[in-house]
Design a protein around this motif. Structure first.
Motif, PDB file in Angstrom:
ATOM      1  N   ARG A 112     -28.111  -3.234 -41.014  1.00  0.00           N
ATOM      2  CA  ARG A 112     -28.453  -4.659 -41.052  1.00  0.00           C
ATOM      3  C   ARG A 112     -27.476  -5.490 -40.237  1.00  0.00           C
ATOM      4  N   TRP A 113     -26.196  -5.096 -40.228  1.00  0.00           N
ATOM      5  CA  TRP A 113     -25.173  -6.006 -39.714  1.00  0.00           C
ATOM      6  C   TRP A 113     -24.445  -5.528 -38.455  1.00  0.00           C
ATOM      7  N   ALA A 114     -24.755  -4.343 -37.943  1.00  0.00           N
ATOM      8  CA  ALA A 114     -24.003  -3.804 -36.796  1.00  0.00           C
ATOM      9  C   ALA A 114     -24.082  -4.721 -35.574  1.00  0.00           C
ATOM     10  N   PHE A 115     -25.272  -5.156 -35.209  1.00  0.00           N
ATOM     11  CA  PHE A 115     -25.420  -5.998 -34.017  1.00  0.00           C
ATOM     12  C   PHE A 115     -24.688  -7.323 -34.188  1.00  0.00           C
ATOM     13  N   SER A 116     -24.855  -7.950 -35.345  1.00  0.00           N
ATOM     14  CA  SER A 116     -24.171  -9.225 -35.603  1.00  0.00           C
ATOM     15  C   SER A 116     -22.658  -9.058 -35.533  1.00  0.00           C
ATOM     16  N   LEU A 117     -22.163  -7.956 -36.091  1.00  0.00           N
ATOM     17  CA  LEU A 117     -20.718  -7.724 -36.071  1.00  0.00           C
ATOM     18  C   LEU A 117     -20.204  -7.536 -34.657  1.00  0.00           C
ATOM     19  N   GLN A 118     -20.919  -6.759 -33.857  1.00  0.00           N
ATOM     20  CA  GLN A 118     -20.456  -6.505 -32.486  1.00  0.00           C
ATOM     21  C   GLN A 118     -20.497  -7.759 -31.623  1.00  0.00           C
ATOM     22  N   ILE A 119     -21.472  -8.606 -31.841  1.00  0.00           N
ATOM     23  CA  ILE A 119     -21.513  -9.878 -31.109  1.00  0.00           C
ATOM     24  C   ILE A 119     -20.352 -10.774 -31.557  1.00  0.00           C
ATOM     25  N   TYR A 120     -20.063 -10.768 -32.857  1.00  0.00           N
ATOM     26  CA  TYR A 120     -18.922 -11.540 -33.366  1.00  0.00           C
ATOM     27  C   TYR A 120     -17.628 -11.053 -32.720  1.00  0.00           C
ATOM     28  N   PHE A 121     -17.408  -9.742 -32.734  1.00  0.00           N
ATOM     29  CA  PHE A 121     -16.185  -9.194 -32.151  1.00  0.00           C
ATOM     30  C   PHE A 121     -16.114  -9.472 -30.648  1.00  0.00           C
ATOM     31  N   LEU A 122     -17.226  -9.300 -29.965  1.00  0.00           N
ATOM     32  CA  LEU A 122     -17.244  -9.533 -28.519  1.00  0.00           C
ATOM     33  C   LEU A 122     -16.829 -10.967 -28.207  1.00  0.00           C
ATOM     34  N   PHE A 169     -17.153   0.799 -29.808  1.00  0.00           N
ATOM     35  CA  PHE A 169     -17.657   0.621 -31.169  1.00  0.00           C
ATOM     36  C   PHE A 169     -19.164   0.374 -31.160  1.00  0.00           C
ATOM     37  N   THR A 170     -19.617  -0.407 -30.189  1.00  0.00           N
ATOM     38  CA  THR A 170     -21.042  -0.706 -30.099  1.00  0.00           C
ATOM     39  C   THR A 170     -21.843   0.545 -29.777  1.00  0.00           C
ATOM     40  N   LYS A 171     -21.334   1.357 -28.862  1.00  0.00           N
ATOM     41  CA  LYS A 171     -22.036   2.590 -28.503  1.00  0.00           C
ATOM     42  C   LYS A 171     -22.107   3.563 -29.677  1.00  0.00           C
ATOM     43  N   ILE A 172     -21.060   3.614 -30.485  1.00  0.00           N
ATOM     44  CA  ILE A 172     -21.083   4.478 -31.664  1.00  0.00           C
ATOM     45  C   ILE A 172     -22.131   3.981 -32.656  1.00  0.00           C
ATOM     46  N   ASN A 173     -22.196   2.685 -32.858  1.00  0.00           N
ATOM     47  CA  ASN A 173     -23.216   2.134 -33.753  1.00  0.00           C
ATOM     48  C   ASN A 173     -24.620   2.416 -33.238  1.00  0.00           C
ATOM     49  N   SER A 197     -30.603  -1.027 -32.352  1.00  0.00           N
ATOM     50  CA  SER A 197     -31.761  -0.623 -31.552  1.00  0.00           C
ATOM     51  C   SER A 197     -31.402  -0.589 -30.068  1.00  0.00           C
ATOM     52  N   ASP A 198     -32.276   0.005 -29.254  1.00  0.00           N
ATOM     53  CA  ASP A 198     -32.081   0.017 -27.808  1.00  0.00           C
ATOM     54  C   ASP A 198     -32.043  -1.406 -27.264  1.00  0.00           C
ATOM     55  N   ALA A 199     -32.910  -2.262 -27.796  1.00  0.00           N
ATOM     56  CA  ALA A 199     -32.961  -3.654 -27.323  1.00  0.00           C
ATOM     57  C   ALA A 199     -31.670  -4.385 -27.648  1.00  0.00           C
ATOM     58  N   GLU A 200     -31.114  -4.147 -28.835  1.00  0.00           N
ATOM     59  CA  GLU A 200     -29.841  -4.773 -29.199  1.00  0.00           C
ATOM     60  C   GLU A 200     -28.712  -4.257 -28.330  1.00  0.00           C
ATOM     61  N   MET A 201     -28.720  -2.969 -28.052  1.00  0.00           N
ATOM     62  CA  MET A 201     -27.684  -2.388 -27.201  1.00  0.00           C
ATOM     63  C   MET A 201     -27.755  -2.973 -25.799  1.00  0.00           C
ATOM     64  N   ASP A 202     -28.948  -3.097 -25.254  1.00  0.00           N
ATOM     65  CA  ASP A 202     -29.119  -3.665 -23.908  1.00  0.00           C
ATOM     66  C   ASP A 202     -28.650  -5.123 -23.876  1.00  0.00           C
ATOM     67  N   THR A 203     -28.972  -5.867 -24.939  1.00  0.00           N
ATOM     68  CA  THR A 203     -28.550  -7.271 -25.005  1.00  0.00           C
ATOM     69  C   THR A 203     -27.027  -7.368 -25.040  1.00  0.00           C
ATOM     70  N   TYR A 204     -26.408  -6.521 -25.842  1.00  0.00           N
ATOM     71  CA  TYR A 204     -24.942  -6.503 -25.929  1.00  0.00           C
ATOM     72  C   TYR A 204     -24.318  -6.181 -24.574  1.00  0.00           C
ATOM     73  N   LEU A 205     -24.793  -5.139 -23.902  1.00  0.00           N
ATOM     74  CA  LEU A 205     -24.203  -4.718 -22.630  1.00  0.00           C
ATOM     75  C   LEU A 205     -24.376  -5.783 -21.556  1.00  0.00           C
ATOM     76  N   ASP A 206     -25.511  -6.477 -21.577  1.00  0.00           N
ATOM     77  CA  ASP A 206     -25.747  -7.547 -20.607  1.00  0.00           C
ATOM     78  C   ASP A 206     -24.759  -8.686 -20.833  1.00  0.00           C
ATOM     79  N   LEU A 208     -16.909  10.192 -35.884  1.00  0.00           N
ATOM     80  CA  LEU A 208     -17.573  10.062 -34.579  1.00  0.00           C
ATOM     81  C   LEU A 208     -16.788   9.135 -33.661  1.00  0.00           C
ATOM     82  N   LEU A 209     -16.332   8.018 -34.205  1.00  0.00           N
ATOM     83  CA  LEU A 209     -15.545   7.074 -33.413  1.00  0.00           C
ATOM     84  C   LEU A 209     -14.271   7.730 -32.903  1.00  0.00           C
ATOM     85  N   HIS A 210     -13.581   8.431 -33.780  1.00  0.00           N
ATOM     86  CA  HIS A 210     -12.337   9.101 -33.405  1.00  0.00           C
ATOM     87  C   HIS A 210     -12.571  10.137 -32.314  1.00  0.00           C
ATOM     88  N   SER A 211     -13.672  10.849 -32.374  1.00  0.00           N
ATOM     89  CA  SER A 211     -13.947  11.914 -31.409  1.00  0.00           C
ATOM     90  C   SER A 211     -14.224  11.383 -30.010  1.00  0.00           C
TER      91      SER A 211
END
Length: 216
Positions: A54-64, A92-96, A103-112, A168-171
């Motif tokens: 529920r909150w991964a995308f919101s958190l990554q945008i906040y951190f960014l 962190f975003t890629k791990i999420n 979602s793919d759409a959220e990931m693309d939005t973040y990277l842009d 996963l993050l550590h690896s």
């Protein structure tokens, strides 16, 4: 860079690696400003640990957003230490995304958005930090430190999914570090150093002074 007093230093490393503690030590030793990532002001972080999907995308945008603001200020002041920077944010975003929390759409939005922000940094007179310090350590050391600092929402007891996330993050951290190319780097082995030991703290500061001097 003319010496220690002109250095912009960023810390990198796993959750629990000790970035804030190192930032305090380094900023006091170099008499520079410290930029800390506030947990108390983050209204999304604990929600993410409770419900990552529920909150991964919101958190990554906040951190960014907060890391972008911090690095812009740091590159203007040119004499400071940051306990986390925008340069490892995408990991962190890629791990999420990999775990299905985004979602793919959220990931693309973040990277842009990240690309847009990095272009703006490239327009600043000072475009990147002088030194990145990577706090590298075993997963066992990281988990031990997470347990010791005692934030309830970070604990893995009874939360297998959270342990999977940390693992996963550590690896992926060494791969991220190998690809980092924005500045000089210094690796500190946190398995071998404990800042509660004054001798270790003194050794760390000397390593950093030596590194900064070698860059002149």
């Amino acid at each position: 860079m003319k010496g220690d007093n002109n250095a912009v230093i960023v810390l990198a490393g796993m959750i629990g690696a000790g970035k804030s503690t190192y930032t305090k030590l380094i900023s006091e030793a170099l008499e520079s400003d410290a930029f800390y990532e506030s947990v108390d002001d983050n209204r999304i972080l604990e929600k993410f640990y409770e419900d990552p999907k529920r909150w991964a995308f919101s958190l990554q945008i906040y951190f960014l957003n907060t890391r972008f603001r911090s690095i812009k200020q740091a590159l203007q002041h040119q004499h400071n230490v940051l306990d986390r920077s925008i340069y490892e944010d995408a990991l962190f975003t890629k791990i999420n995304h990999q775990q299905g929390n985004m979602s793919d759409a959220e990931m693309d939005t973040y990277l842009d958005l990240l690309d847009n922000m990095m272009e703006e940094l490239d327009s600043l007179p000072k475009k990147a930090p002088d030194l990145l310090i990577y706090l590298r350590g075993s997963l066992d050391t990281v988990l031990s430190r997470i347990k010791k600092r005692g934030r309830s929402f970070e604990q893995i007891d009874g939360n297998e999914g959270l342990l999977d996330y940390y693992t996963l993050l550590h690896s992926h951290y060494d791969d991220w570090f190998d690809q980092y190319d924005k500045s000089a780097t210094l690796v500190i082995d946190i398995d071998q150093h404990d800042l509660e030991n004054p001798a270790d703290a003194e050794k760390i500061i000397q390593l950093i002074h030596n590194k900064l001097e070698s860059m002149n």
